[in-house]
Design a protein around this motif. Structure first.
Motif, short mmCIF file in Angstrom:
data_model
loop_
_atom_site.label_atom_id
_atom_site.label_comp_id
_atom_site.label_asym_id
_atom_site.label_seq_id
_atom_site.Cartn_x
_atom_site.Cartn_y
_atom_site.Cartn_z
N PRO A 49 0.84 -1.22 0.00
CA PRO A 49 0.00 0.00 0.00
C PRO A 49 0.86 1.25 0.00
CG PRO A 49 0.08 -0.95 2.19
CD PRO A 49 0.78 -1.92 1.28
N ALA A 50 0.27 2.34 -0.51
CA ALA A 50 0.98 3.62 -0.57
C ALA A 50 0.85 4.37 0.74
CB ALA A 50 0.43 4.46 -1.73
N ASN A 51 1.69 5.40 0.90
CA ASN A 51 1.62 6.34 2.04
C ASN A 51 1.82 5.65 3.38
OD1 ASN A 51 0.98 8.40 0.20
ND2 ASN A 51 -1.19 7.85 0.31
N GLY A 52 2.56 4.54 3.43
CA GLY A 52 2.88 3.90 4.69
C GLY A 52 1.74 3.16 5.35
N ALA A 53 0.63 2.92 4.64
CA ALA A 53 -0.50 2.22 5.24
C ALA A 53 -0.15 0.74 5.44
CB ALA A 53 -1.73 2.35 4.34
N LYS A 54 -0.90 0.07 6.32
CA LYS A 54 -0.65 -1.33 6.62
C LYS A 54 -1.18 -2.20 5.49
CE LYS A 54 -1.52 -4.96 10.05
NZ LYS A 54 -2.20 -5.29 11.32
N ALA A 55 -0.38 -3.18 5.04
CA ALA A 55 -0.79 -4.06 3.95
C ALA A 55 -1.90 -4.98 4.41
CB ALA A 55 0.41 -4.88 3.45
N GLU A 56 -2.88 -5.22 3.51
CA GLU A 56 -3.98 -6.12 3.85
C GLU A 56 -3.50 -7.57 3.86
OE1 GLU A 56 -7.31 -5.70 1.29
OE2 GLU A 56 -8.65 -6.82 2.61
N PHE A 57 -2.58 -7.91 2.93
CA PHE A 57 -2.07 -9.28 2.85
C PHE A 57 -0.54 -9.25 2.81
CE2 PHE A 57 -6.19 -10.90 2.31
CZ PHE A 57 -6.85 -10.19 1.32
N ALA A 58 0.07 -10.27 3.39
CA ALA A 58 1.51 -10.43 3.27
C ALA A 58 1.88 -11.13 1.97
CB ALA A 58 2.05 -11.24 4.46
N SER A 59 0.95 -11.92 1.44
CA SER A 59 1.23 -12.67 0.21
C SER A 59 -0.08 -12.89 -0.53
CB SER A 59 1.89 -14.02 0.54
OG SER A 59 1.97 -14.83 -0.63
N VAL A 60 -0.06 -12.74 -1.86
CA VAL A 60 -1.19 -13.09 -2.73
C VAL A 60 -0.62 -13.86 -3.92
CG1 VAL A 60 -3.16 -12.28 -4.06
CG2 VAL A 60 -2.43 -10.99 -2.05
N SER A 61 -1.19 -15.04 -4.21
CA SER A 61 -0.66 -15.87 -5.28
C SER A 61 -1.81 -16.41 -6.13
CB SER A 61 0.17 -17.03 -4.73
OG SER A 61 -0.57 -17.77 -3.76
N LEU A 62 -1.47 -16.78 -7.39
CA LEU A 62 -2.44 -17.29 -8.35
C LEU A 62 -2.07 -18.73 -8.71
CD1 LEU A 62 -4.86 -16.75 -10.25
CD2 LEU A 62 -3.21 -16.01 -11.97
#
Length: 490
Positions: A49-62
């Protein structure tokens, strides 16, 4: 028990954002035949995420549904931690259209795994739990004074603990618990109180009864004193009732604020701007109740200086309406990303919602603005027409080929109307809360809207949409309001 029920509702309310994010990514993978570059670009903001916000996921894979054992096609963030055998059983068992949830609780870093399957692909994401599973309750929140523990599943086993705000379990004292659905799994929430939640009256009631009993058995000489004491007790009781009423009003306002915060979180935080096109939007919640509504808007930059303007209204209110609204909005973004036209987008949306199955339908308006070709394309699924002001004809509504609302007939084809784009003008699209009241017909409301917009056409776009939201409904409305405007040639 009331506080635990409120907390359970908040946990359930966190599910739509997770599900819609993964569902949108899965729909994009189906639409692009699993293109890794497009998938990485789409899910990147969820892990970086931008502006130092906390990421919703540590990993996303397909993953390709038919060959899970071959490993992921691509991943964003850290590599997924699933062993091959676990991946085959968990991802291979993911049901289409249902969020699957599993715990990653055996070795650090601890977290949760989510899987969403659609068509030939499965999207898998991991989120991390707080260090040592400790998550403090924010001060001055509705749950101040409470201890909590959240478990994955329907039991309270130590190995299934997700988070708690205490150092040692189990919780002591008076406790209450609730089990809420979370995807295809469950969350068990247990809470205990460190303070009295009922106030001072239940604590003092035995003493009040004892004093009154003594006064009732006293001689007539003490009658005057007893009456004075009862009057004082009544005054104190009235003060406590006033305090309770004030607390109820505060809790109502707090819950309404939570609903409004959730609604705004499902709407775009910023709108795209170009040299040729200015955009602005407003959302105003209705005056009734504290539930989330289904009105939304979006403006999508589809490249080559073109903008796709979208306004929609899902029937009903509450969590289901908000979930449907979020699913439609993210699906539109996925379809627009692959270059679909407005009528094609509406046709694809009609397969996502069914009034026969979910009891919900939605009206949607899609307008593609192309300044370079000087063309404006409209497609409508039962929505109110947009208003064009500032051209030589003055204010006028642009009538598109009206189709049935989304959810009435799956796979129905929608028509499109193309018209020349004036040299300069402002296009306003809105939901019915802006023009519909119980005391007049919809035609009167539309005419009032047109007259107000014409009279204020010289305002800048931000001021124009703000003034229309505050003035056109004529003193407030029970329904939610969403309005979005696009201006060019100025």
């Amino acid at each position: 028990k009331l506080r635990v029920a409120d907390a359970g509702a908040l946990l359930t309310g966190a599910l739509p954002q997770l599900q819609t994010s993964l569902a949108s990514a899965a729909e994009l993978a189906d639409a692009t035949n699993g293109n890794p570059a497009k998938f990485d670009r789409f899910v990147g903001p969820d892990t970086r995420p931008a502006n130092g916000a906390k990421a919703e996921f540590a990993s996303v894979s397909l993953w390709r549904a038919g060959s899970i054992a071959a490993g992921p096609l691509t991943h964003v963030g850290v590599p997924p931690r699933l062993p091959t055998t676990t991946a085959v059983s968990f991802l291979g068992g993911a049901r289409r259209g249902v969020l699957s949830v599993m715990g990653l609780l055996k070795s650090p870093p601890l977290g949760l795994g989510y899987a969403y399957a659609t068509g030939g692909y499965v999207v898998y994401a991991e989120s991390l739990l707080p260090p040592r599973r400790h998550a403090a309750i924010q001060k001055r929140s509705a749950f101040t004074g409470l201890n909590d523990a959240i478990y994955l599943g329907r039991s309270q086993r130590p190995q299934d603990l997700l988070t708690t705000n205490v150092s040692h379990l189990p919780l002591t004292g008076d406790t209450a618990s609730v089990i809420v659905p979370f995807g295809d799994n469950w969350l068990t929430l247990v809470m205990s109180s460190r303070i009295s939640l009922a106030g001072a009256l239940p604590r003092d009631l035995p003493w009040i009864i004892a004093i009154l009993g003594t006064l009732l058995s006293a001689a007539a000489a003490t009658l005057t004193l007893r009456l004075l004491q009862e009057r004082d007790a009544a005054e104190r009781f009235a003060q406590r009732l006033e305090v309770s009423a004030a607390e109820n009003r505060r809790l109502y306002a707090e819950q309404r604020t939570i609903a409004q915060t959730l609604q705004h979180a499902l709407l775009p935080s910023t709108l795209p701007q170009t040299l040729d096109l200015q955009t602005s939007a407003r959302y105003a919640p209705g005056e009734r109740g504290i539930e989330v509504g289904g009105d939304w808007y979006d403006v999508i930059d589809v490249g080559e200086e073109r903008m796709l303007l979208v306004v929609g209204d899902v029937s009903g209110r509450g969590l289901r309406a908000a979930t449907t609204m979020a699913a439609l909005r993210y699906a539109i973004r996925a379809y627009a990303t692959q270059g679909d036209s407005p009528p094609t987008i509406l046709t694809k949306l009609s397969r996502l919602v069914s009034v026969a199955e979910g009891g919900q339908l939605a009206t949607v308006l899609c307008v593609l603005i192309d300044p370079a070709r000087r063309v404006l394309s409209l497609a409508s699924a039962g929505h109110l027409p947009p208003l064009l002001i500032g051209d030589s004809a003055g204010g006028r509504y642009l009538q598109a080929e009206l189709g049935v609302p989304i959810g009435v007939e799956p796979g129905v084809a929608y028509g499109v109307r193309e018209m020349p784009l004036p040299e300069a003008g402002t296009l306003l699209a809105f939901t019915d809360g802006l023009v519909e009241t119980r005391s007049e017909s919809i035609d009167e409301g539309l005419e009032r809207m047109r007259a107000a917009a014409e009279a204020r056409a010289d305002l800048d776009l931000e001021d124009l949409v703000t003034r229309l939201v505050s003035e056109v409904p004529g003193g407030g409305t029970e329904d939610d309001i969403a309005i979005v405007g696009v201006r060019w040639g100025t």
